[in-house]
Structure formats: C-alpha cells, structure tokens
Design an enzyme around this catalytic site. Structure first.
Site, PDB file in Angstrom:
ATOM      1  N   HIS A 196      13.576  11.593   3.409  1.00 30.78           N
ATOM      2  CA  HIS A 196      12.729  12.877   3.724  1.00 30.78           C
ATOM      3  C   HIS A 196      12.603  13.966   2.419  1.00 30.78           C
ATOM      4  O   HIS A 196      11.649  14.421   2.452  1.00 30.78           O
ATOM      5  CB  HIS A 196      13.517  13.560   4.884  1.00 30.78           C
ATOM      6  N   HIS A 212      15.226  12.775  11.757  1.00 33.99           N
ATOM      7  CA  HIS A 212      14.265  12.902  12.686  1.00 33.99           C
ATOM      8  C   HIS A 212      13.026  11.770  12.657  1.00 33.99           C
ATOM      9  O   HIS A 212      12.229  11.432  13.351  1.00 33.99           O
ATOM     10  CB  HIS A 212      13.451  14.100  12.564  1.00 33.99           C
ATOM     11  N   HIS A 213      13.513  10.835  11.620  1.00 32.23           N
ATOM     12  CA  HIS A 213      12.688   9.621  11.513  1.00 32.23           C
ATOM     13  C   HIS A 213      13.536   8.445  12.184  1.00 32.23           C
ATOM     14  O   HIS A 213      12.752   7.525  12.336  1.00 32.23           O
ATOM     15  CB  HIS A 213      12.773   9.070   9.955  1.00 32.23           C
ATOM     16  N   ARG A 258       1.760   0.670  15.081  1.00 33.72           N
ATOM     17  CA  ARG A 258       1.484   0.536  13.693  1.00 33.72           C
ATOM     18  C   ARG A 258       1.954  -0.702  13.164  1.00 33.72           C
ATOM     19  O   ARG A 258       2.735  -1.359  13.837  1.00 33.72           O
ATOM     20  CB  ARG A 258       1.994   1.717  12.677  1.00 33.72           C
ATOM     21  N   LYS A 261       3.972  30.157   3.843  1.00 36.54           N
ATOM     22  CA  LYS A 261       3.203  29.475   2.835  1.00 36.54           C
ATOM     23  C   LYS A 261       1.711  29.805   3.365  1.00 36.54           C
ATOM     24  O   LYS A 261       0.672  30.188   2.520  1.00 36.54           O
ATOM     25  CB  LYS A 261       3.612  28.351   2.168  1.00 36.54           C
ATOM     26  N   TYR A 275       8.686  15.707   0.584  1.00 36.55           N
ATOM     27  CA  TYR A 275       8.559  17.131  -0.150  1.00 36.55           C
ATOM     28  C   TYR A 275       8.336  16.988  -1.593  1.00 36.55           C
ATOM     29  O   TYR A 275       7.854  17.666  -2.165  1.00 36.55           O
ATOM     30  CB  TYR A 275       9.978  18.149   0.268  1.00 36.55           C
ATOM     31  N   SER A 299      -1.519  27.127  -4.923  1.00 32.96           N
ATOM     32  CA  SER A 299      -1.048  28.364  -5.164  1.00 32.96           C
ATOM     33  C   SER A 299      -1.819  28.900  -6.671  1.00 32.96           C
ATOM     34  O   SER A 299      -1.729  30.169  -6.713  1.00 32.96           O
ATOM     35  CB  SER A 299       0.430  28.723  -5.221  1.00 32.96           C
ATOM     36  N   HIS A 325       0.730  -1.256   0.020  1.00 32.95           N
ATOM     37  CA  HIS A 325      -0.173  -0.019   0.068  1.00 32.95           C
ATOM     38  C   HIS A 325       0.986   1.175  -0.115  1.00 32.95           C
ATOM     39  O   HIS A 325       0.716   2.145  -0.778  1.00 32.95           O
ATOM     40  CB  HIS A 325      -0.934   0.005   1.361  1.00 32.95           C
ATOM     41  N   SER A 340      12.842   6.113 -14.229  1.00 30.29           N
ATOM     42  CA  SER A 340      11.834   7.035 -14.601  1.00 30.29           C
ATOM     43  C   SER A 340      11.959   8.439 -13.927  1.00 30.29           C
ATOM     44  O   SER A 340      11.730   9.482 -14.833  1.00 30.29           O
ATOM     45  CB  SER A 340      10.691   6.203 -14.317  1.00 30.29           C
ATOM     46  N   SER A 341      12.084   8.418 -12.665  1.00 32.98           N
ATOM     47  CA  SER A 341      11.722   9.605 -11.860  1.00 32.98           C
ATOM     48  C   SER A 341      13.005  10.546 -12.548  1.00 32.98           C
ATOM     49  O   SER A 341      12.783  11.695 -12.648  1.00 32.98           O
ATOM     50  CB  SER A 341      11.868   9.608 -10.620  1.00 32.98           C
ATOM     51  N   GLU A 382      12.068  13.121  -0.157  1.00 29.35           N
ATOM     52  CA  GLU A 382      11.104  12.307  -0.974  1.00 29.35           C
ATOM     53  C   GLU A 382       9.701  12.952  -0.412  1.00 29.35           C
ATOM     54  O   GLU A 382       8.664  12.899  -1.191  1.00 29.35           O
ATOM     55  CB  GLU A 382      11.148  10.914  -0.748  1.00 29.35           C
ATOM     56  N   ASP A 429       6.557  21.972 -26.329  1.00 31.28           N
ATOM     57  CA  ASP A 429       6.329  20.505 -25.771  1.00 31.28           C
ATOM     58  C   ASP A 429       7.441  20.357 -24.503  1.00 31.28           C
ATOM     59  O   ASP A 429       7.650  21.463 -24.312  1.00 31.28           O
ATOM     60  CB  ASP A 429       6.659  19.536 -26.779  1.00 31.28           C
ATOM     61  N   THR A 464       7.064  27.027   6.058  1.00 26.79           N
ATOM     62  CA  THR A 464       5.798  26.303   5.750  1.00 26.79           C
ATOM     63  C   THR A 464       4.548  27.521   6.142  1.00 26.79           C
ATOM     64  O   THR A 464       3.620  27.403   5.653  1.00 26.79           O
ATOM     65  CB  THR A 464       5.599  25.091   6.464  1.00 26.79           C
ATOM     66  N   TRP A 481       7.080  -0.225   4.061  1.00 26.20           N
ATOM     67  CA  TRP A 481       7.402   0.699   3.047  1.00 26.20           C
ATOM     68  C   TRP A 481       8.969   1.080   2.915  1.00 26.20           C
ATOM     69  O   TRP A 481       9.448   1.486   1.976  1.00 26.20           O
ATOM     70  CB  TRP A 481       6.457   1.671   2.201  1.00 26.20           C
TER      71      TRP A 481
END
Lengths: 301, 532
Positions: free
Chosen positions: B260, B309-310, B457, B338, B264, B275, B83, B176-177, B262, B112, B335, B148
């Site tokens: 991390h 921090h993870h 979890r 924003k 963002y 925006s 998932h 790809s990315s 990722e 293009d 943040t 994951w």
C-alpha cells in the site's frame, strides 16, 4: 584518481569524478544473485550441477574486489582532506537511514512472528473469530511454542526448545557487554588515547566472535539434540530466520569493526574526525538492540 | 531573486567545472553526474514502459474477443504478471527517480546528489535486475504466472522454478530503491542552498522527500516477504503453509504492508510534478502551499495503516474490516485538500494550455475519478462485490495511467527544454496528449462497467455479454500504445534539435531550475546560490 572538483577546503561540496565501482558492484551483485538462484534451484531439483557455485563464487569475488576498491577510494579521499563537514553530514544521513531500512527488514520478520503467534496459530486451534480454520485439521490444538504442527508428517515439530537461560543468556551478556566496550573504544578515540581504543575495540571483536561461536554451537545443538530445524513448522521458521539474519548482521558488524581496528592500527582517524568508526559503532549498537528484541520475543516470552 | 541566468556566473571561479562531459559510452557507465544518471533513468524507464506496454497489447489482443485466440492461458498469466511488475518497478518508479535526479539538485541549489557514486550504482542495478526478471520468461516452466502481487501459495507451492530468479530480481530492485531513497534524503536535508528553508522548497522536492521515507520504510519489508517465500520454496519453512502452523494470509499482510505505501510511492511524486506545473500555467502561486505539504505527509502516514483494505474478502476479523475501511476513507480528506488546492490555484488564473498543463489538468480530473472508485472499493461490504473484478483494474489504472504516467509526461514536457536546450514540437505533443487522453479513457472506462457486472480479472476468456466493452477497451489500448511511439519521436526530435529554448521557456514558471541556462550546464551550482 583525478577529481573534477577539488573541494573541501574552499567550502564547496566534493563531487567525485567518474568511478568504475558502481558498474563493478552491479555486475558482482548480479552474478551473486544468479549464482545463488542456480544453486537453490539445483538443490531443490536434486541436481548435481556445480554451475551455480561457480557463478556465485565469481560474484562474491567481484563484490569483494569492489568493496576493497570502493571503500579504499573513500578512505583515500577522506585522508586527502577532500571532504567537508557537509560531506560528513551526508555520510551520517546515509548510514542512519540505511540502519533504519535494516530495522524495517527485521520488523517484517518480527511482524510475522507476532501474527502467527497471536492470530494464525490460535485460529488454527479453533479459537477466536477465524476459529473455523480448525476444520482443516480438526484435532489440532494451538500452543506456543508450537511443538506439534497441524500436518506433522510434512512438518515434524521440535522435540525440545533452546532453554533461554543457558546459551541465549550467555549470548545476551556477551553482546550487551560488547556494546559497552565499543562505546569505551569510542570514548578513548575521542580522548586521542590510541592504545586504549585498540584494547577496547579488540575486546569488542572478541566478544562478537565468541557470540557467533556460541550461536553456531546453539544451532548444532538445536539440529542434533533438540530436533529443532527449519523444517519444524512455524516455530522453527521464525526462530531460525530471526536469529539467522541477526547472526548474519553480527558477522557484518564484526567485519566493519575489524576494518576499523585495522585502520586504527594504521593510524587513521583523528579525535574529531572518525565517522567510519562511528558508523560501524552505530551498526554494532543496532545489532545489539535487535538481539534484545530477539531474546525477549523469540526465547523468553 | 531576479530572472538573470546565474549558472555560468557561479562557475567562473572553478575552471575545471565548466568543461563538458567525457565522450563515448563510458561517460554513461562511469558517470557520477546527476543529470547523466537522471537521463539514464528516464530512458530505462521508457524502454520498460514500451516492454510492459507490449505485454499489455498481448493482453488486450487476447481479450479483443471472447474465447481463446492468440495465446495460451499459461502465457496470458505470465503476461499479466510481468506487465504489472515491469510497469510498477521498471517504468513508473525509475521515471520518478529520474525526474528526482535531474530536478532536485537544480531546485534546491545543490551541486549534485549527496552521494554521487552510490547514485550511479542505484541506476546500474536496474538493467541487471530487469534482465534477470525478463529472462524468467524463457526458462523451463515459464516466468512468474501468479499475478504481480505474487500471493502464496500460488507463488510458492504452485510456482514455476523461475520464481527463485524472480525473487532475486526483486531483491536487486529493492537494493536500488533503498539506495536511491537514501540519496534523495541526504541531498534534500543536507545540500540545500543557504536560505532554502524546508518550507521554501518546491513541492516536487517535498513530495520526493516524503516518498523517500516511504521507500526506506517498505522496500525492506518487500525484501522480507520474498525472503520468506524463498525459504518456504527451498528450505522447508512454513511461513505461508498452514500445515506447519503458518498462514497464507500472512503473506498478504506482509506484502500489502509494503504494497500500500508502494502505491503512494508511485503517486506522491506525481502530486509534486503537478504542483509545479499548475501554478506555472495559471500564473499564480500554488494555493495553500503549507496545507499541500501537510496533506502529503498525512497521506504518507495513513498509507501505513490501511493495507488490509486489499484483503477484505480473504477472511479477516470484523473489527479489522471496519478499522481498515474507515482508515482508508480517511485518506480522501488530505487527497481532497490537494485536489481543492489545484483547482483553487487555477481559479481566476491567467490560464494557458501548453502541453504540460494539458497533462496536468487531465491528471487532476482523471486521478480524481480513480480516487472516487477507490473510495467505492474502500467500503468493505461493497468490496465483496468488486473484489478481483475489472472494476479494480479500472480503478488502479485510472490512478496509475492518467495519474502517475500523465504526471511523468507532464514533467517531461515541462522540463524537456531545460534538459535539451530545445523546444519540442508543440503541435505533435498536443496530438500525443489528445491521443493518449482518448486512448486511455476508451481502454479503462468500460472496465468499470464490465467489472461491476462481474467480469473477473486475470482470466483470458470472458462471458459473451462483456464482448462489446472489451472490444472498445482493446481498441483504446492499441490507440494508447501506438501513441507512445509518437512520444518517443517527439523526444528524439527535441534532443536532436529544434528552436532554441530560453533559460525560462515558460512565462509563469518559478524556481531555481529556471535560473540556469538551457540546456542546463553539466555542472550547476558548484557554489550554492543565495535564496532570498
């Protein structure tokens, strides 16, 4: 191949018509990856199946077909004058950031090297704030290069290491020299001196090839005389992964330069318009810079 | 610039460019057109959203009541893992790449994407990569079951054999990315129409430019970490094995150095979409455009120095805990800028609440909730209590569901008239919004409470005192899940027909994309427009 927007000369941007190469490349990549996975799983399970080899080989063939075809199209379009200076800039941004992504790939392995060297191994040896890790293997003493691993049965440490001032020094000289000869070839191309371009590029290629031979011998030496293998614990892991991926990139860069050599012999490129060559040269300088980092942090320090 | 339609005017000197796309399946397989590729990305993303969503339904069904009822714990682990992987790499990221493909060339006046063939390759890798990833579920020993984040040694020494294919699937997604990101950068830096200076670019383009840099910087690191896993599994290296002098914690450092930024990558384009939408339906220019650009750049920079921090509970030196705690808190500043700017844009605006605006306003409120729970998690000593509980699950679902996914919905509803040439069913789309809004809050809000009370979890069973909240969460989850079929219906209905959309269906909208007809011609801006 038909093009929808014939462009370049009139200042519009070239948008190619439909192309089969992306889907061919996707299938080739998929087969290569599945084949590699099958091969590795079969190897680790001790199986005798050859399926993985066939799939991998089929994928590699498709990839080779794609590379010839796709780059062939780009070369033809470029020589037909379809590309504007703006298109040229797109290729430059593309190649530049591709090389940056490669830098970050190596950064991951260098980061791993620095982390184990300055944190993980000393902690296992009882030093520093996480020195309590020493309780896992109470007799273990930290050292770098790490000759005796905590678990010496699973990971027998290396007996000896590669002396930086023999083969690696030769390789450093070879690769740095090849960077200079590559630049000489570029200058000759800009000066429209084809003969000189061919000579300097040939020298670059020979230097690159000798580098790879020396590295191959160094690996042979490490496995057979020094007991330094992928299985020698973290020193062997970082040593072979960093130098191995670098060697793979030298091979790739040499193939690029070889293609450029062939194209120059065919009369491609002009003194102003030769980004294909420049891209290969950028790549060559990049593998050279990575080698300097390797020589310092893997061999010398 | 005036509101007149300029797409066809520009095309007339190029008689080839006006013809439509080729017919049949091969149009999609062989295409080099950014609009085709954008559409394929969006449909692929939605298919993955339903697949990952179906797995979430299995999870919520199992957690409907305490005790084991539907699935075995082994399968439950595969569901939570897949998932997460499918939603992150298959649903959210491709959806934003799809929006980028469709909108960036039209927003900057480009014909293009800069490298159109490579663009199509970036897309076509994905179906193969996910076919490989999903096929692991049917292999001997089952699919990836280690979460994951695939922490070693769970993902190396104790992993099923299918992990090898998982690793290669991740490699393909990375290829790809990276190519997609390179294309975005080359397009934005090189294909802007004359007069479209960097500081005139729509904010969606800005956020994608910065996201593309994040992608190029961290996807290779992900490739590096899965390669180390591969070597540890098959070739006897000791990267993540302390017995050989390596360290399982090394895995977490390298993984989160990717992981991390990722997160963002998944939220910055969402900031961009919102925006665009909030000023349009507030009928006011975006408040603080320049500060928005700098805020996004600051967030991107900070994302590289907060990864540990993870890992507060894994055992890192005290100075590391303190550094990563304060660096993380610092992200709240840009943040906050924003969120302030979005609210200030709405302040005293002539607001209307069409569906894109509903999703955008919900985004601002609910993403802020996710941001605040993130701030709570950033406090290292408090994190020792929250770590690996449902509080974390609540936090990141609040930033990803009403954050990233609501922004994608908002963007689709905002630009769908431009893509299809039809207006969608406004009433149904509001039903979609309210059902999604209520459903996701019912699902994820109770998770805060059970998490703080200690529910871990990734476990298929739980203590009896969590039963009521879990039942509520499951009901909300089913509601949210079923509602997305309504979204599918709305989109298909809109593609098939509906009231004709004007070139600029939203009164307050600004930007080059509204200067071309709806639906946008197959080729737009073959000659760049002049931006004043």
């Amino acid at each position: 191949m038909a093009t929808e927007h014939q462009a370049g000369g009139d200042g519009t941007y070239y948008v190619p018509a439909q192309s089969k190469w992306p889907i061919v490349a996707s299938i080739g990549l998929f087969l290569t990856m599945v084949g590699a996975g099958l091969m590795m799983n079969n190897m680790s399970a001790g199986g005798q199946s050859a399926t993985g080899h066939y799939v991998f080989f089929a994928g590699a063939l498709v990839m080779a077909y794609m590379l010839f075809g796709w780059f062939g199209d780009v070369v033809r379009e470029s020589r037909a004058g379809l590309y504007s200076p703006q298109m040229d800039r797109s290729f430059r941004w593309g190649m530049g950031w591709f090389i940056f992504s490669e830098v970050m790939f190596f950064a991951a392995f260098f980061g791993a090297l620095f982390f184990v060297r300055y944190y993980a191994v000393p902690w296992l040896g009882g030093e520093g704030e996480k020195g309590s890790s020493n309780m896992l293997w109470p007799g273990f003493e930290a050292a770098w290069p790490l000759m005796t691993n905590p678990d010496s049965e699973t990971f027998p440490g290396p007996e000896k290491l590669v002396d930086p001032w023999t083969l690696p020094l030769i390789n450093t000289i070879l690769l740095v020299t090849s960077s200079f000869t590559c630049t000489k070839a570029h200058h000759a191309l800009v000066a429209d001196n084809r003969k000189s371009t061919q000579t300097w590029l040939a020298i670059t290629l020979v230097l690159g090839a000798v580098f790879l031979v020396v590295q191959g011998y160094e690996y042979y030496h490490a496995y057979n005389d020094l007991g330094l293998t992928l299985n020698s614990g973290i020193y062997g892991s970082t040593f072979f992964m960093l130098t191995g991926f670098h060697g793979a990139h030298v091979t790739l860069g040499a193939i690029m330069l070889l293609v450029m050599f062939i194209r120059i012999n065919k009369g491609h490129f002009t003194s102003k318009n030769h980004f294909g060559f420049e891209a290969a040269a950028w790549y060559w300088h990049f593998v050279d810079v990575v080698w300097i980092g390797l020589f310092l942090f893997v061999y010398v320090l | 610039m005036t509101d007149q339609t300029i797409g066809h005017v520009n095309d007339h000197d190029d008689s080839h460019a006006d013809h439509g796309p080729p017919k049949g399946l091969m149009r999609w397989v062989l295409t080099t057109n950014h609009k085709d590729i954008g559409s394929m990305y969006m449909w692929f993303s939605f298919a993955m959203f339903l697949l990952g969503g179906a797995m979430a339904m299995v999870i919520r069904a199992e957690l409907f009541q305490p005790g084991l009822q539907l699935v075995q714990p082994e399968f439950f682990n595969q569901m939570t893992t897949m998932h997460g992987l499918i939603m992150v790499f298959g649903a959210v990221m491709p959806a934003f790449v799809g929006l980028a493909n469709w909108m960036i060339p039209m927003m900057i006046g480009a014909p293009d994407m800069a490298l159109p063939r490579m663009n199509n390759w970036s897309f076509w890798i994905l179906p193969f990569a996910f076919a490989l990833l999903v096929s692991t579920l049917f292999m001997e020993g089952g699919g990836p079951n280690f979460g994951w984040t695939f922490y070693a040694p769970l993902s190396t020494d104790y992993a099923p054999p299918s992990t090898t294919f998982f690793i290669f699937a991740v490699h393909m997604m990375g290829v790809s990315s990276i190519m997609g990101a390179i294309n975005v950068i080359a397009t934005i830096l090189n294909l802007r129409a004359p007069g479209m200076t960097l500081m005139k670019m729509p904010l969606f383009v800005w956020t994608w430019l910065i996201t593309a840099y994040l992608l190029i910087a961290v996807m290779p690191v992900l490739a590096g970490v899965v390669t180390m896993m591969l070597m540890d599994i098959h070739f006897g290296t000791a990267f993540f094995n302390a017995g050989g002098g390596g360290d399982p914690v090394l895995f977490q450092h390298v993984f989160w150095f990717f992981g991390h930024p990722e997160v963002y990558i998944m939220i910055l384009p969402a900031f961009g979409v919102v925006s665009q939408i909030i000023p349009a339906f507030s009928r006011k220019p975006l408040f603080g455009y320049t500060s928005m650009v700098y805020a996004v750049a600051s967030i991107a920079f900070l994302s590289f120095i907060v990864w540990a921090h993870h890992m507060f509970t894994v055992g890192i030196p005290l100075v590391g805990e303190v550094f990563f705690m304060y660096a993380t808190m610092l992200i709240a500043v840009p943040t906050g800028v924003k969120v302030f700017n979005w609210v200030a844009t709405m302040f005293r605006g002539a607001l209307t609440f069409e569906t894109p605006m509903l999703f955008a306003v919900a985004f601002v409120v609910l993403f802020t909730i996710g941001g605040f729970s993130g701030l709570m998690l950033s406090i290292a000593p408090a994190d020792f209590q929250y770590h690996d509980t449902y509080f974390v699950v609540a936090h990141f679902h609040y930033v990803l569901v009403p954050g990233a996914i609501f922004a994608i919905f908002a963007g689709v509803y905002y630009w769908l008239p431009k893509w299809t040439g039809h207006m969608y069913d406004a009433g149904l789309s509001k039903v979609h919004f309210w059902m999604s809004f209520i459903g996701m809050n019912l699902t994820f809000f109770p998770m805060h409470f059970v998490g703080l009370a200690g529910m871990p979890r990734r476990i298929p069973d739980y203590a009896l005192q969590f039963a009521d909240f879990n039942m509520i969460a499951s009901i909300g989850g089913f509601m949210f899940g079923v509602t997305q079929l309504l979204f599918l219906f709305i989109v298909i209905k809109c593609v098939k027909g509906g009231p004709k959309a004007e070139a600029k269906p939203w009164e307050g909208a600004h930007g080059l994309e509204w200067m071309v007809p709806s639906p946008a011609p197959y080729h737009t801006f073959t000659t760049p427009p002049d931006v004043k």
